[in-house]
Design a protein around this motif. Structure first.
Motif, PDB file in Angstrom:
ATOM      1  N   GLY A  27       0.831  -1.195   0.000  1.00  0.00           N
ATOM      2  CA  GLY A  27       0.000   0.000   0.000  1.00  0.00           C
ATOM      3  C   GLY A  27       0.866   1.244   0.000  1.00  0.00           C
ATOM      4  O   GLY A  27       2.073   1.196  -0.238  1.00  0.00           O
ATOM      5  N   ASP A  28       0.251   2.391   0.274  1.00  0.00           N
ATOM      6  CA  ASP A  28       0.993   3.640   0.303  1.00  0.00           C
ATOM      7  C   ASP A  28       2.117   3.560   1.332  1.00  0.00           C
ATOM      8  O   ASP A  28       1.894   3.155   2.482  1.00  0.00           O
ATOM      9  CB  ASP A  28       0.065   4.802   0.669  1.00  0.00           C
ATOM     10  CG  ASP A  28      -0.932   5.108  -0.434  1.00  0.00           C
ATOM     11  OD1 ASP A  28      -0.804   4.516  -1.519  1.00  0.00           O
ATOM     12  OD2 ASP A  28      -1.837   5.927  -0.200  1.00  0.00           O
ATOM     13  N   GLY A  29       3.317   3.943   0.912  1.00  0.00           N
ATOM     14  CA  GLY A  29       4.450   3.979   1.834  1.00  0.00           C
ATOM     15  C   GLY A  29       5.045   2.624   2.136  1.00  0.00           C
ATOM     16  O   GLY A  29       5.949   2.519   2.977  1.00  0.00           O
ATOM     17  N   GLN A  30       4.569   1.572   1.457  1.00  0.00           N
ATOM     18  CA  GLN A  30       5.051   0.221   1.725  1.00  0.00           C
ATOM     19  C   GLN A  30       5.875  -0.323   0.560  1.00  0.00           C
ATOM     20  O   GLN A  30       5.718   0.095  -0.586  1.00  0.00           O
ATOM     21  CB  GLN A  30       3.891  -0.728   2.003  1.00  0.00           C
ATOM     22  CG  GLN A  30       3.163  -0.458   3.300  1.00  0.00           C
ATOM     23  CD  GLN A  30       2.060  -1.471   3.544  1.00  0.00           C
ATOM     24  OE1 GLN A  30       1.351  -1.877   2.629  1.00  0.00           O
ATOM     25  NE2 GLN A  30       1.917  -1.890   4.792  1.00  0.00           N
ATOM     26  N   VAL A  31       6.716  -1.282   0.901  1.00  0.00           N
ATOM     27  CA  VAL A  31       7.559  -1.956  -0.084  1.00  0.00           C
ATOM     28  C   VAL A  31       7.391  -3.460   0.114  1.00  0.00           C
ATOM     29  O   VAL A  31       7.332  -3.939   1.250  1.00  0.00           O
ATOM     30  CB  VAL A  31       9.038  -1.549   0.110  1.00  0.00           C
ATOM     31  CG1 VAL A  31       9.945  -2.389  -0.761  1.00  0.00           C
ATOM     32  CG2 VAL A  31       9.240  -0.074  -0.192  1.00  0.00           C
ATOM     33  N   LEU A  32       7.295  -4.214  -0.965  1.00  0.00           N
ATOM     34  CA  LEU A  32       7.258  -5.667  -0.881  1.00  0.00           C
ATOM     35  C   LEU A  32       8.671  -6.195  -1.110  1.00  0.00           C
ATOM     36  O   LEU A  32       9.289  -5.927  -2.145  1.00  0.00           O
ATOM     37  CB  LEU A  32       6.309  -6.252  -1.924  1.00  0.00           C
ATOM     38  CG  LEU A  32       6.155  -7.789  -1.891  1.00  0.00           C
ATOM     39  CD1 LEU A  32       5.507  -8.234  -0.583  1.00  0.00           C
ATOM     40  CD2 LEU A  32       5.336  -8.276  -3.088  1.00  0.00           C
ATOM     41  N   VAL A  33       9.172  -6.932  -0.126  1.00  0.00           N
ATOM     42  CA  VAL A  33      10.542  -7.428  -0.164  1.00  0.00           C
ATOM     43  C   VAL A  33      10.542  -8.946  -0.286  1.00  0.00           C
ATOM     44  O   VAL A  33       9.830  -9.636   0.465  1.00  0.00           O
ATOM     45  CB  VAL A  33      11.317  -7.015   1.103  1.00  0.00           C
ATOM     46  CG1 VAL A  33      12.731  -7.604   1.095  1.00  0.00           C
ATOM     47  CG2 VAL A  33      11.387  -5.498   1.223  1.00  0.00           C
ATOM     48  N   ARG A  34      11.311  -9.472  -1.237  1.00  0.00           N
ATOM     49  CA  ARG A  34      11.567 -10.917  -1.282  1.00  0.00           C
ATOM     50  C   ARG A  34      12.741 -11.184  -0.346  1.00  0.00           C
ATOM     51  O   ARG A  34      13.854 -10.727  -0.583  1.00  0.00           O
ATOM     52  CB  ARG A  34      11.868 -11.395  -2.701  1.00  0.00           C
ATOM     53  CG  ARG A  34      12.121 -12.917  -2.761  1.00  0.00           C
ATOM     54  CD  ARG A  34      12.059 -13.455  -4.165  1.00  0.00           C
ATOM     55  NE  ARG A  34      10.734 -13.376  -4.745  1.00  0.00           N
ATOM     56  CZ  ARG A  34       9.746 -14.257  -4.527  1.00  0.00           C
ATOM     57  NH1 ARG A  34       9.959 -15.291  -3.700  1.00  0.00           N
ATOM     58  NH2 ARG A  34       8.584 -14.108  -5.104  1.00  0.00           N
ATOM     59  N   VAL A  35      12.460 -11.920   0.705  1.00  0.00           N
ATOM     60  CA  VAL A  35      13.433 -12.092   1.778  1.00  0.00           C
ATOM     61  C   VAL A  35      14.532 -13.068   1.365  1.00  0.00           C
ATOM     62  O   VAL A  35      14.264 -14.171   0.892  1.00  0.00           O
ATOM     63  CB  VAL A  35      12.726 -12.589   3.063  1.00  0.00           C
ATOM     64  CG1 VAL A  35      13.739 -12.821   4.181  1.00  0.00           C
ATOM     65  CG2 VAL A  35      11.664 -11.588   3.501  1.00  0.00           C
ATOM     66  N   LYS A  36      15.768 -12.648   1.567  1.00  0.00           N
ATOM     67  CA  LYS A  36      16.928 -13.504   1.352  1.00  0.00           C
ATOM     68  C   LYS A  36      17.420 -14.121   2.650  1.00  0.00           C
ATOM     69  O   LYS A  36      18.031 -15.201   2.646  1.00  0.00           O
ATOM     70  CB  LYS A  36      18.063 -12.693   0.713  1.00  0.00           C
ATOM     71  CG  LYS A  36      17.783 -12.219  -0.698  1.00  0.00           C
ATOM     72  CD  LYS A  36      17.819 -13.374  -1.682  1.00  0.00           C
ATOM     73  CE  LYS A  36      17.761 -12.881  -3.119  1.00  0.00           C
ATOM     74  NZ  LYS A  36      17.854 -14.015  -4.085  1.00  0.00           N
ATOM     75  N   ALA A  37      17.191 -13.437   3.778  1.00  0.00           N
ATOM     76  CA  ALA A  37      17.598 -13.950   5.082  1.00  0.00           C
ATOM     77  C   ALA A  37      16.791 -13.232   6.150  1.00  0.00           C
ATOM     78  O   ALA A  37      16.486 -12.043   6.030  1.00  0.00           O
ATOM     79  CB  ALA A  37      19.088 -13.740   5.325  1.00  0.00           C
ATOM     80  N   ALA A  38      16.453 -13.979   7.209  1.00  0.00           N
ATOM     81  CA  ALA A  38      15.696 -13.420   8.337  1.00  0.00           C
ATOM     82  C   ALA A  38      16.256 -13.990   9.631  1.00  0.00           C
ATOM     83  O   ALA A  38      16.325 -15.211   9.795  1.00  0.00           O
ATOM     84  CB  ALA A  38      14.211 -13.752   8.213  1.00  0.00           C
ATOM     85  N   GLY A  39      16.670 -13.121  10.532  1.00  0.00           N
ATOM     86  CA  GLY A  39      17.218 -13.574  11.803  1.00  0.00           C
ATOM     87  C   GLY A  39      16.127 -14.062  12.743  1.00  0.00           C
ATOM     88  O   GLY A  39      14.942 -13.766  12.569  1.00  0.00           O
ATOM     89  N   ILE A  40      16.542 -14.837  13.760  1.00  0.00           N
ATOM     90  CA  ILE A  40      15.620 -15.233  14.820  1.00  0.00           C
ATOM     91  C   ILE A  40      16.197 -14.747  16.149  1.00  0.00           C
ATOM     92  O   ILE A  40      17.408 -14.582  16.309  1.00  0.00           O
ATOM     93  CB  ILE A  40      15.348 -16.752  14.845  1.00  0.00           C
ATOM     94  CG1 ILE A  40      16.569 -17.535  15.340  1.00  0.00           C
ATOM     95  CG2 ILE A  40      14.935 -17.233  13.462  1.00  0.00           C
ATOM     96  CD1 ILE A  40      16.274 -19.011  15.554  1.00  0.00           C
ATOM     97  N   ASN A  41      15.297 -14.515  17.128  1.00  0.00           N
ATOM     98  CA  ASN A  41      15.693 -13.873  18.372  1.00  0.00           C
ATOM     99  C   ASN A  41      14.936 -14.462  19.562  1.00  0.00           C
ATOM    100  O   ASN A  41      13.790 -14.902  19.420  1.00  0.00           O
ATOM    101  CB  ASN A  41      15.407 -12.374  18.292  1.00  0.00           C
ATOM    102  CG  ASN A  41      16.187 -11.700  17.188  1.00  0.00           C
ATOM    103  OD1 ASN A  41      17.368 -11.432  17.327  1.00  0.00           O
ATOM    104  ND2 ASN A  41      15.529 -11.424  16.064  1.00  0.00           N
ATOM    105  N   PRO A  42      15.554 -14.440  20.755  1.00  0.00           N
ATOM    106  CA  PRO A  42      14.884 -14.971  21.942  1.00  0.00           C
ATOM    107  C   PRO A  42      13.546 -14.293  22.241  1.00  0.00           C
ATOM    108  O   PRO A  42      12.612 -14.939  22.726  1.00  0.00           O
ATOM    109  CB  PRO A  42      15.896 -14.701  23.063  1.00  0.00           C
ATOM    110  CG  PRO A  42      17.217 -14.684  22.383  1.00  0.00           C
ATOM    111  CD  PRO A  42      16.964 -14.061  21.037  1.00  0.00           C
ATOM    112  N   SER A  43      13.441 -13.007  21.960  1.00  0.00           N
ATOM    113  CA  SER A  43      12.191 -12.289  22.252  1.00  0.00           C
ATOM    114  C   SER A  43      11.012 -12.888  21.495  1.00  0.00           C
ATOM    115  O   SER A  43       9.883 -12.930  22.008  1.00  0.00           O
ATOM    116  CB  SER A  43      12.341 -10.806  21.906  1.00  0.00           C
ATOM    117  OG  SER A  43      12.723 -10.643  20.547  1.00  0.00           O
ATOM    118  N   GLU A  44      11.250 -13.373  20.281  1.00  0.00           N
ATOM    119  CA  GLU A  44      10.172 -13.975  19.492  1.00  0.00           C
ATOM    120  C   GLU A  44       9.676 -15.259  20.148  1.00  0.00           C
ATOM    121  O   GLU A  44       8.472 -15.538  20.154  1.00  0.00           O
ATOM    122  CB  GLU A  44      10.675 -14.255  18.078  1.00  0.00           C
ATOM    123  CG  GLU A  44      11.042 -12.990  17.321  1.00  0.00           C
ATOM    124  CD  GLU A  44      12.162 -13.186  16.311  1.00  0.00           C
ATOM    125  OE1 GLU A  44      12.611 -12.169  15.766  1.00  0.00           O
ATOM    126  OE2 GLU A  44      12.596 -14.332  16.089  1.00  0.00           O
TER     127      GLU A  44
END
Length: 307
Positions: A27-44
């Motif tokens: 939508g307005d102000g948004q970008v669609l990204v094809r993810v190449k890598a995504a980190g993981i974290n204890p908070s999740e």
């Protein structure tokens, strides 16, 4: 159809799955990204259990993840500065980054330097801004001594390097198999466990000026026992102790605009001034195995998913 991590109820690692989902539309102000890598974290992992549902309520099915790096596929209306094909580092505030395609607010993105790998870029946001915020919270100076607990972990391994850049002497608490890495980055390693207070005192006859706790489990009390003033202790892990003793809890929320800090950190990495250790890389389909690895709390550096 693109795939994304989902779960339908609070619970352990077993509630996680990878689903096919509808292709997001920017939508307005948004970008669609094809993810190449995504980190993981204890908070999740903590959010997924429901233990902090009062602070972080969830709607189901829920996605997961903040960290991401990838290539822009589509740009929403009214946006300048980004275009399809651009390589970017960023973050999602919608718990959505562990996916093949992610909608991201344009203000949450910064260009990815060519010299920064996808794995490092994709795992940078949470640990990077948290380490940046924690170091700035205790404001170390040249000639001072700072102790960092969990010094070889995702946040700790960056915090020790950022603290060293201030000119301070940095003591890193870590298991012995991580001591050589700490030494190679100008950090004085000290083994944690029984007798750690005595070992720190023996290492720093002049005393300790500041303490960053990335692990919890009594380190706030240790810092106070070492004579560190409460306003120069920062914990990102033991909020109960912080409340009892009036110490700081600054991390990512204190770092200021996330994309600005990301750009600064990415520049340091590209120039060889900051090293982000990657512990393990898992395919998106092995998200359960990745969190099993994370929750052992003994990894050196970041765990990253590759869609």
């Amino acid at each position: 159809m693109p795939k994304a991590v989902r779960y339908d109820e609070f619970g352990g690692i077993d509630v996680l799955r990878v689903d096919e989902v509808e292709r997001p539309l920017p939508g307005d102000g948004q970008v669609l990204v094809r993810v190449k890598a995504a980190g993981i974290n204890p908070s999740e992992a903590v959010i997924r259990t429901g233990a902090v549902a009062d602070m972080f309520p969830s709607t189901f099915p829920s996605g997961q993840g903040s960290d991401l790096a990838g290539v822009i596929e589509e740009v929403g209306a009214g946006l300048n500065g980004f275009r399809p094909g651009d390589e970017v580092i960023g973050f999602s505030n919608k718990r959505a980054s562990q996916a093949e395609l992610v909608l991201v607010e344009a203000g949450n993105l910064t260009p990815k330097p060519e010299k920064v790998s996808w794995e490092v870029a994709g795992g940078l946001y949470v640990v990077g801004v948290t380490a940046w915020g924690a170091v700035h919270a205790v404001h170390p100076k040249e000639g001072e001594t700072v102790v960092v607990s969990g010094a070889a972990g995702g946040v700790g391994s960056l915090a020790v390097q950022l603290a060293r850049r201030t000119g301070a002497t940095v003591i890193g608490l870590a298991s012995e198999h991580n001591h050589e890495w700490l030494k190679s980055h100008g950090v004085i390693p000290v083994a944690y466990g029984d007798g750690v207070e005595d070992r720190i005192r023996a290492t720093t006859p002049g005393g300790v000026d500041a303490f960053i706790d990335t692990y919890g489990d009594g380190y706030v009390e240790l810092a106070l026992a070492l004579g560190v003033a409460a306003e120069r202790i920062d914990t990102i892990a033991d909020f109960a102790a912080a409340k009892r003793h009036g110490v700081k809890t600054d991390g990512g929320t204190a770092a200021g605009p996330g994309a600005k800090v990301l750009a600064e950190l990415a520049g340091l990495i590209a120039d060889g001034h900051l090293n982000v250790p990657i512990a393990h890389v898992y395919p998106l389909a092995q998200v359960r195995e990745a969190y099993t690895d994370l929750e052992r709390r003994h990894t050196h550096g970041k765990i990253v998913l590759r869609p």
